[in-house]
Design a protein around this motif. Sequence first.
Motif, PDB file in Angstrom:
ATOM      1  N   GLN A 101       0.839  -1.195   0.000  1.00 30.54           N
ATOM      2  CA  GLN A 101       0.000   0.000   0.000  1.00 30.54           C
ATOM      3  C   GLN A 101       0.872   1.243   0.000  1.00 30.54           C
ATOM      4  O   GLN A 101       1.890   1.294   0.685  1.00 30.54           O
ATOM      5  N   VAL A 102       0.475   2.228  -0.771  1.00 33.11           N
ATOM      6  CA  VAL A 102       1.251   3.453  -0.908  1.00 33.11           C
ATOM      7  C   VAL A 102       0.673   4.521   0.017  1.00 33.11           C
ATOM      8  O   VAL A 102      -0.538   4.700   0.106  1.00 33.11           O
ATOM      9  N   GLN A 103       1.551   5.229   0.684  1.00 34.25           N
ATOM     10  CA  GLN A 103       1.154   6.354   1.531  1.00 34.25           C
ATOM     11  C   GLN A 103       1.841   7.618   1.060  1.00 34.25           C
ATOM     12  O   GLN A 103       2.977   7.575   0.562  1.00 34.25           O
ATOM     13  N   VAL A 104       1.165   8.723   1.234  1.00 38.73           N
ATOM     14  CA  VAL A 104       1.696  10.030   0.857  1.00 38.73           C
ATOM     15  C   VAL A 104       1.601  10.949   2.068  1.00 38.73           C
ATOM     16  O   VAL A 104       0.534  11.059   2.677  1.00 38.73           O
ATOM     17  N   VAL A 105       2.703  11.592   2.401  1.00 40.32           N
ATOM     18  CA  VAL A 105       2.740  12.468   3.566  1.00 40.32           C
ATOM     19  C   VAL A 105       3.338  13.812   3.172  1.00 40.32           C
ATOM     20  O   VAL A 105       4.435  13.865   2.610  1.00 40.32           O
ATOM     21  N   GLU A 106       2.594  14.881   3.487  1.00 38.88           N
ATOM     22  CA  GLU A 106       3.084  16.241   3.250  1.00 38.88           C
ATOM     23  C   GLU A 106       3.619  16.824   4.558  1.00 38.88           C
ATOM     24  O   GLU A 106       3.176  16.459   5.640  1.00 38.88           O
ATOM     25  N   SER A 107       4.533  17.779   4.422  1.00 37.79           N
ATOM     26  CA  SER A 107       5.042  18.498   5.581  1.00 37.79           C
ATOM     27  C   SER A 107       5.558  19.854   5.133  1.00 37.79           C
ATOM     28  O   SER A 107       5.705  20.101   3.929  1.00 37.79           O
ATOM     29  N   GLY A 108       5.807  20.718   6.104  1.00 36.65           N
ATOM     30  CA  GLY A 108       6.419  22.000   5.807  1.00 36.65           C
ATOM     31  C   GLY A 108       5.507  23.199   5.899  1.00 36.65           C
ATOM     32  O   GLY A 108       5.954  24.337   5.741  1.00 36.65           O
ATOM     33  N   GLY A 109       4.229  22.962   6.148  1.00 38.13           N
ATOM     34  CA  GLY A 109       3.313  24.087   6.273  1.00 38.13           C
ATOM     35  C   GLY A 109       3.563  24.877   7.543  1.00 38.13           C
ATOM     36  O   GLY A 109       4.363  24.493   8.398  1.00 38.13           O
ATOM     37  N   GLY A 110       2.893  26.007   7.655  1.00 37.64           N
ATOM     38  CA  GLY A 110       3.042  26.825   8.848  1.00 37.64           C
ATOM     39  C   GLY A 110       2.416  28.181   8.678  1.00 37.64           C
ATOM     40  O   GLY A 110       1.702  28.439   7.699  1.00 37.64           O
ATOM     41  N   LEU A 111       2.686  29.048   9.649  1.00 38.20           N
ATOM     42  CA  LEU A 111       2.176  30.420   9.644  1.00 38.20           C
ATOM     43  C   LEU A 111       3.309  31.367   9.268  1.00 38.20           C
ATOM     44  O   LEU A 111       4.369  31.356   9.921  1.00 38.20           O
ATOM     45  N   VAL A 112       3.118  32.128   8.215  1.00 38.56           N
ATOM     46  CA  VAL A 112       4.126  33.092   7.777  1.00 38.56           C
ATOM     47  C   VAL A 112       3.451  34.419   7.478  1.00 38.56           C
ATOM     48  O   VAL A 112       2.226  34.485   7.310  1.00 38.56           O
TER      49      VAL A 112
END
Length: 120
Positions: A1-12
């Motif tokens: 099974q393939v998983q996709v994970v995003e990161s790096g967001g925030g408040l700017v």
Amino acid sequence: QVQVVESGGGLVQPGESLRLSCVASGTITGIYSMGWHRQAPGKTRELVALVRHGEDPKYVDFAKGRFTMSRDSAKNTAYLQMDSLKPEDTGVYYCNVDGIGSDYQLFDVWGQGTQVTVSS
């Protein structure tokens, strides 16, 4: 099974930058395309940028000149460098990956998203 994970967001603050990452993991034989999409509050999800295997990234109009998408094929990873951010860039940013997994089964997977908030 393939998983996709995003990161790096925030408040700017307006004018600042963020770099988002998208990692696809699991049994992956090959990836056809990786795409970044976003969904602002009260609006439908929209495409931001897309890179297909063997091609240069393509951008929608609002992303041209400010956003840069890159891909590390060896790591099944895509990045979205966002510069000169504006309040209207606020939203949840999603990564979508499609390709071939185990036993040559096609997959089309979305990540859970990462929140980007641009506000003074």
